[in-house]
Motif scaffolding. Structure first.
Motif, PDB file in Angstrom:
ATOM      1  N   ASP A 161      -1.290   0.629  -9.691  1.00 53.48           N
ATOM      2  CA  ASP A 161      -0.759  -0.742  -9.707  1.00 53.48           C
ATOM      3  C   ASP A 161       0.081  -1.036  -8.472  1.00 53.48           C
ATOM      4  OD1 ASP A 161      -0.483  -3.294 -10.619  1.00 53.48           O
ATOM      5  OD2 ASP A 161       1.154  -2.837 -12.008  1.00 53.48           O
ATOM      6  N   ARG A 162      -0.425  -0.621  -7.314  1.00 54.13           N
ATOM      7  CA  ARG A 162       0.291  -0.902  -6.067  1.00 54.13           C
ATOM      8  C   ARG A 162      -0.061  -2.304  -5.567  1.00 54.13           C
ATOM      9  NH1 ARG A 162      -0.719   3.928  -2.094  1.00 54.13           N
ATOM     10  NH2 ARG A 162       0.813   2.763  -0.864  1.00 54.13           N
ATOM     11  N   TYR A 163       0.865  -2.942  -4.878  1.00 51.89           N
ATOM     12  CA  TYR A 163       0.644  -4.264  -4.286  1.00 51.89           C
ATOM     13  C   TYR A 163       0.123  -5.267  -5.324  1.00 51.89           C
ATOM     14  CZ  TYR A 163       0.948  -1.476  -0.012  1.00 51.89           C
ATOM     15  OH  TYR A 163       1.355  -0.608   0.971  1.00 51.89           O
ATOM     16  N   HIS A 164       0.669  -5.186  -6.553  1.00 53.99           N
ATOM     17  CA  HIS A 164       0.299  -6.135  -7.621  1.00 53.99           C
ATOM     18  C   HIS A 164      -1.185  -6.047  -7.994  1.00 53.99           C
ATOM     19  CE1 HIS A 164       4.221  -7.832  -6.658  1.00 53.99           C
ATOM     20  NE2 HIS A 164       3.810  -7.961  -5.401  1.00 53.99           N
ATOM     21  N   ALA A 165      -1.789  -4.886  -7.808  1.00 56.70           N
ATOM     22  CA  ALA A 165      -3.234  -4.766  -8.010  1.00 56.70           C
ATOM     23  C   ALA A 165      -3.654  -5.177  -9.426  1.00 56.70           C
ATOM     24  CB  ALA A 165      -3.686  -3.337  -7.718  1.00 56.70           C
ATOM     25  N   GLN A 166      -2.890  -4.746 -10.421  1.00 61.10           N
ATOM     26  CA  GLN A 166      -3.329  -5.031 -11.796  1.00 61.10           C
ATOM     27  C   GLN A 166      -3.133  -6.501 -12.153  1.00 61.10           C
ATOM     28  OE1 GLN A 166      -1.910  -2.071 -14.589  1.00 61.10           O
ATOM     29  NE2 GLN A 166      -2.772  -0.378 -13.389  1.00 61.10           N
ATOM     30  N   ALA A 167      -2.080  -7.115 -11.630  1.00 60.62           N
ATOM     31  CA  ALA A 167      -1.889  -8.556 -11.880  1.00 60.62           C
ATOM     32  C   ALA A 167      -2.988  -9.364 -11.183  1.00 60.62           C
ATOM     33  CB  ALA A 167      -0.511  -8.993 -11.387  1.00 60.62           C
ATOM     34  N   ILE A 168      -3.327  -8.950  -9.971  1.00 58.96           N
ATOM     35  CA  ILE A 168      -4.410  -9.633  -9.236  1.00 58.96           C
ATOM     36  C   ILE A 168      -5.736  -9.472  -9.990  1.00 58.96           C
ATOM     37  CG2 ILE A 168      -5.794  -9.485  -7.111  1.00 58.96           C
ATOM     38  CD1 ILE A 168      -3.102  -8.721  -5.661  1.00 58.96           C
ATOM     39  N   ALA A 169      -5.987  -8.247 -10.447  1.00 53.76           N
ATOM     40  CA  ALA A 169      -7.229  -7.983 -11.185  1.00 53.76           C
ATOM     41  C   ALA A 169      -7.301  -8.829 -12.456  1.00 53.76           C
ATOM     42  CB  ALA A 169      -7.320  -6.501 -11.541  1.00 53.76           C
ATOM     43  N   LYS A 170      -6.172  -8.911 -13.156  1.00 51.16           N
ATOM     44  CA  LYS A 170      -6.147  -9.636 -14.434  1.00 51.16           C
ATOM     45  C   LYS A 170      -6.416 -11.125 -14.230  1.00 51.16           C
ATOM     46  CE  LYS A 170      -3.414 -10.219 -18.591  1.00 51.16           C
ATOM     47  NZ  LYS A 170      -2.063 -10.190 -19.177  1.00 51.16           N
ATOM     48  N   GLN A 193     -18.036 -12.157  -3.831  1.00 49.05           N
ATOM     49  CA  GLN A 193     -16.698 -11.700  -4.242  1.00 49.05           C
ATOM     50  C   GLN A 193     -15.697 -12.632  -3.574  1.00 49.05           C
ATOM     51  OE1 GLN A 193     -17.401  -6.841  -4.627  1.00 49.05           O
ATOM     52  NE2 GLN A 193     -15.733  -7.557  -3.343  1.00 49.05           N
ATOM     53  N   ILE A 194     -14.563 -12.840  -4.216  1.00 46.65           N
ATOM     54  CA  ILE A 194     -13.534 -13.712  -3.635  1.00 46.65           C
ATOM     55  C   ILE A 194     -12.571 -12.950  -2.753  1.00 46.65           C
ATOM     56  CG2 ILE A 194     -13.478 -15.632  -5.276  1.00 46.65           C
ATOM     57  CD1 ILE A 194     -11.124 -13.621  -6.488  1.00 46.65           C
ATOM     58  N   GLY A 195     -12.539 -11.611  -2.852  1.00 48.12           N
ATOM     59  CA  GLY A 195     -11.600 -10.855  -2.044  1.00 48.12           C
ATOM     60  C   GLY A 195     -11.788  -9.364  -2.205  1.00 48.12           C
ATOM     61  N   TYR A 196     -10.919  -8.632  -1.525  1.00 45.54           N
ATOM     62  CA  TYR A 196     -11.019  -7.170  -1.498  1.00 45.54           C
ATOM     63  C   TYR A 196      -9.654  -6.615  -1.129  1.00 45.54           C
ATOM     64  CZ  TYR A 196     -12.542  -2.570   0.382  1.00 45.54           C
ATOM     65  OH  TYR A 196     -12.710  -1.245   0.664  1.00 45.54           O
ATOM     66  N   MET A 197      -9.195  -5.582  -1.810  1.00 45.43           N
ATOM     67  CA  MET A 197      -7.975  -4.888  -1.400  1.00 45.43           C
ATOM     68  C   MET A 197      -8.199  -3.392  -1.432  1.00 45.43           C
ATOM     69  SD  MET A 197      -5.409  -5.757  -4.606  1.00 45.43           S
ATOM     70  CE  MET A 197      -4.101  -4.584  -4.207  1.00 45.43           C
ATOM     71  N   SER A 198      -7.695  -2.708  -0.405  1.00 42.93           N
ATOM     72  CA  SER A 198      -7.924  -1.271  -0.299  1.00 42.93           C
ATOM     73  C   SER A 198      -6.980  -0.686   0.740  1.00 42.93           C
ATOM     74  CB  SER A 198      -9.374  -1.020   0.100  1.00 42.93           C
ATOM     75  OG  SER A 198      -9.684   0.359   0.010  1.00 42.93           O
ATOM     76  N   LEU A 199      -7.072   0.616   0.944  1.00 47.54           N
ATOM     77  CA  LEU A 199      -6.417   1.281   2.067  1.00 47.54           C
ATOM     78  C   LEU A 199      -7.505   1.554   3.092  1.00 47.54           C
ATOM     79  CD1 LEU A 199      -4.207   3.766   0.040  1.00 47.54           C
ATOM     80  CD2 LEU A 199      -3.465   1.678   1.213  1.00 47.54           C
ATOM     81  N   LEU A 200      -7.360   1.003   4.284  1.00 52.36           N
ATOM     82  CA  LEU A 200      -8.452   1.045   5.253  1.00 52.36           C
ATOM     83  C   LEU A 200      -7.967   1.453   6.640  1.00 52.36           C
ATOM     84  CD1 LEU A 200     -10.380  -2.269   4.417  1.00 52.36           C
ATOM     85  CD2 LEU A 200     -10.810   0.016   3.501  1.00 52.36           C
ATOM     86  N   SER A 201      -8.879   2.067   7.380  1.00 53.53           N
ATOM     87  CA  SER A 201      -8.659   2.374   8.792  1.00 53.53           C
ATOM     88  C   SER A 201      -9.279   1.259   9.637  1.00 53.53           C
ATOM     89  CB  SER A 201      -9.301   3.715   9.119  1.00 53.53           C
ATOM     90  OG  SER A 201      -8.659   4.743   8.397  1.00 53.53           O
ATOM     91  N   PRO A 202      -8.906   1.187  10.929  1.00 55.27           N
ATOM     92  CA  PRO A 202      -9.393   0.076  11.760  1.00 55.27           C
ATOM     93  C   PRO A 202     -10.921  -0.075  11.757  1.00 55.27           C
ATOM     94  CG  PRO A 202      -7.654   1.255  12.909  1.00 55.27           C
ATOM     95  CD  PRO A 202      -7.909   2.016  11.640  1.00 55.27           C
ATOM     96  N   TRP A 203     -11.649   1.061  11.817  1.00 51.92           N
ATOM     97  CA  TRP A 203     -13.117   0.947  11.839  1.00 51.92           C
ATOM     98  C   TRP A 203     -13.682   0.448  10.516  1.00 51.92           C
ATOM     99  CZ3 TRP A 203     -10.346   5.218  13.434  1.00 51.92           C
ATOM    100  CH2 TRP A 203     -10.050   6.163  12.440  1.00 51.92           C
ATOM    101  N   GLU A 233      -4.139   1.790   6.522  1.00 52.30           N
ATOM    102  CA  GLU A 233      -3.078   0.904   6.027  1.00 52.30           C
ATOM    103  C   GLU A 233      -3.609   0.025   4.892  1.00 52.30           C
ATOM    104  OE1 GLU A 233      -2.102  -2.178   9.019  1.00 52.30           O
ATOM    105  OE2 GLU A 233      -3.982  -1.640   9.992  1.00 52.30           O
ATOM    106  N   PHE A 234      -2.677  -0.612   4.196  1.00 53.70           N
ATOM    107  CA  PHE A 234      -3.070  -1.536   3.137  1.00 53.70           C
ATOM    108  C   PHE A 234      -3.747  -2.752   3.744  1.00 53.70           C
ATOM    109  CE2 PHE A 234      -2.049  -5.281   0.485  1.00 53.70           C
ATOM    110  CZ  PHE A 234      -2.802  -4.923  -0.631  1.00 53.70           C
ATOM    111  N   PHE A 235      -4.864  -3.145   3.150  1.00 57.25           N
ATOM    112  CA  PHE A 235      -5.609  -4.329   3.585  1.00 57.25           C
ATOM    113  C   PHE A 235      -5.866  -5.209   2.378  1.00 57.25           C
ATOM    114  CE2 PHE A 235      -9.590  -6.569   3.425  1.00 57.25           C
ATOM    115  CZ  PHE A 235      -9.636  -7.255   4.620  1.00 57.25           C
TER     116      PHE A 235
END
Lengths: 251, 251
Positions: A161-170, A193-203, A233-235
């Protein structure tokens, strides 16, 4: 330039498909689920060689072969993820992408994401003024709110539940976990899809964000910061309406 | 019988694809993310009509049109999910399946799962003694352990850590959330996932479990109970090696 890059990608994809028929050499990087194969390395080398012939002055930022520290802010930089979704590539022989992006003086000019096994190439950016699905111009997706669509998500962020993930999902219509950033960007660009959140590298985000911007969509790092392009980083990104709602969770 | 059913599925798929080009009529069932469309209803009606001509004595258990209370234990019963993954169908226009299963005196004889947009038909069972991918016989997948593969999972079970979901996920190579049971069963049958856990209704698992059994894989309800086939219930299934490890979490 775009036609050359498309040619490299299709040629690289043939090498990837040929590689699927042979025994993969799989190594671990940071842990047992962070994999690299001989195919990742060979595809990056193949694309790097093409770039070196095409533009010997260009710099390269890539996931493999020790080319992961290049900065994107000066000159022309090609950002390469030879196989995005290596775990899917190894486990499923599908659901992976080849990604290339071109930055000039820090500005994204062209992005390319190729879902090899489904033969779906999304490409475009400021240099061509459009985004294409294969050879067809892509329409700007509907500016949907969070409660009108599916959200791509990283499983760990969701569980913890980082960065409000569960509230966003709900608030959304549901989440999908695909294990391949390129597939999430493809879904956002196609409007599925309307969006995406993850931990990502520049590539992971270099190509997708160029095309999102071209189609009027937005993205950011943690707490609204710009993406740093120099670390994992968080994206989070999505339609403008969705992102405005997501930003409100942080206030 | 199998050739007739394959014919119905391909004909139904044409209706589904035609329906994607028109405005969908979407209704909510139990909540805002539990949807049914005019296409779900029309496809079920189409298949039911085919069954009534083919075998007027057969009974039908189906997700839509009030046919969801039939028991499978007597006579011949066709179990139908006209569109599995309706939310994906509405949001993405892909990542959904048509599923049909045939039970005789409670024993699964034939299962069919069709990923319409990817044109992947998995079908087979005891009546034909095999499982096919389109027209090609499918090999029995490698009997992988939990730590050797990807696990399909329902997002809610994972978030709430029900039935050891997070421990199972951690031991696996990672989870995928696809929002369509049929896609998870296809992945298990092809050997690209080692297992799947979710909350499912009989029409969600009727076809997939017939084919899993045919390929030597196992499944169960909560705490090792057999599936009840009369309600939405906990389902878990996968390779034998994976399932033996998962059962140990419960002891």
């Amino acid at each position: 330039m775009e036609e050359q890059i498309i040619g490299w990608i299709y040629e690289a994809a043939e090498k990837v498909k040929a590689g699927l028929g042979e025994a993969l050499k799989v190594d671990q990087k940071s842990g047992r689920t962070d994999l690299v194969t001989n195919v990742d390395k060979a595809v990056q080398e193949f694309i790097v060689n093409k770039i070196n012939v095409f533009d010997p002055d260009a710099k390269i930022l890539g996931e493999e072969n020790g080319q992961d520290q290049t900065r994107i802010d000066k000159g022309r930089v090609f950002v390469i993820d030879p196989i995005d979704g290596t775990l899917n590539f190894v486990m499923q022989q599908e659901n992976f992408c080849i990604m290339i992006a071109v930055y000039e003086e820090g500005i994204g000019q062209l992005g390319f994401i190729y879902d090899v096994m489904r033969d779906e190439l999304l490409w475009g950016g400021p240099r061509v003024g459009k985004v294409f699905y294969n050879r067809e111009e892509l329409a700007i997706p509907e500016n949907k709110y969070l409660n009108q669509g599916l959200m791509g998500m990283n499983a760990g962020l969701y569980r913890e539940d980082r960065y409000h993930a569960q509230a966003i999902a709900k608030e959304s219509m549901g989440i999908r976990v695909l294990g391949c950033a390129g597939l999430d960007f493809i879904a956002i660009l196609k409007g599925t899809q309307i969006g995406y959140m993850s931990l990502l590298s520049p590539w992971d985000y270099a190509a997708g964000t160029i095309m999102m911007k071209q189609l009027g969509m937005t993205f950011q790092g943690a707490h609204g910061q710009p993406l740093a392009f120099n670390t994992r980083e968080f994206f989070i990104g999505g339609t403008c309406a969705t992102m405005a709602q997501i930003q409100a969770f942080d206030q």
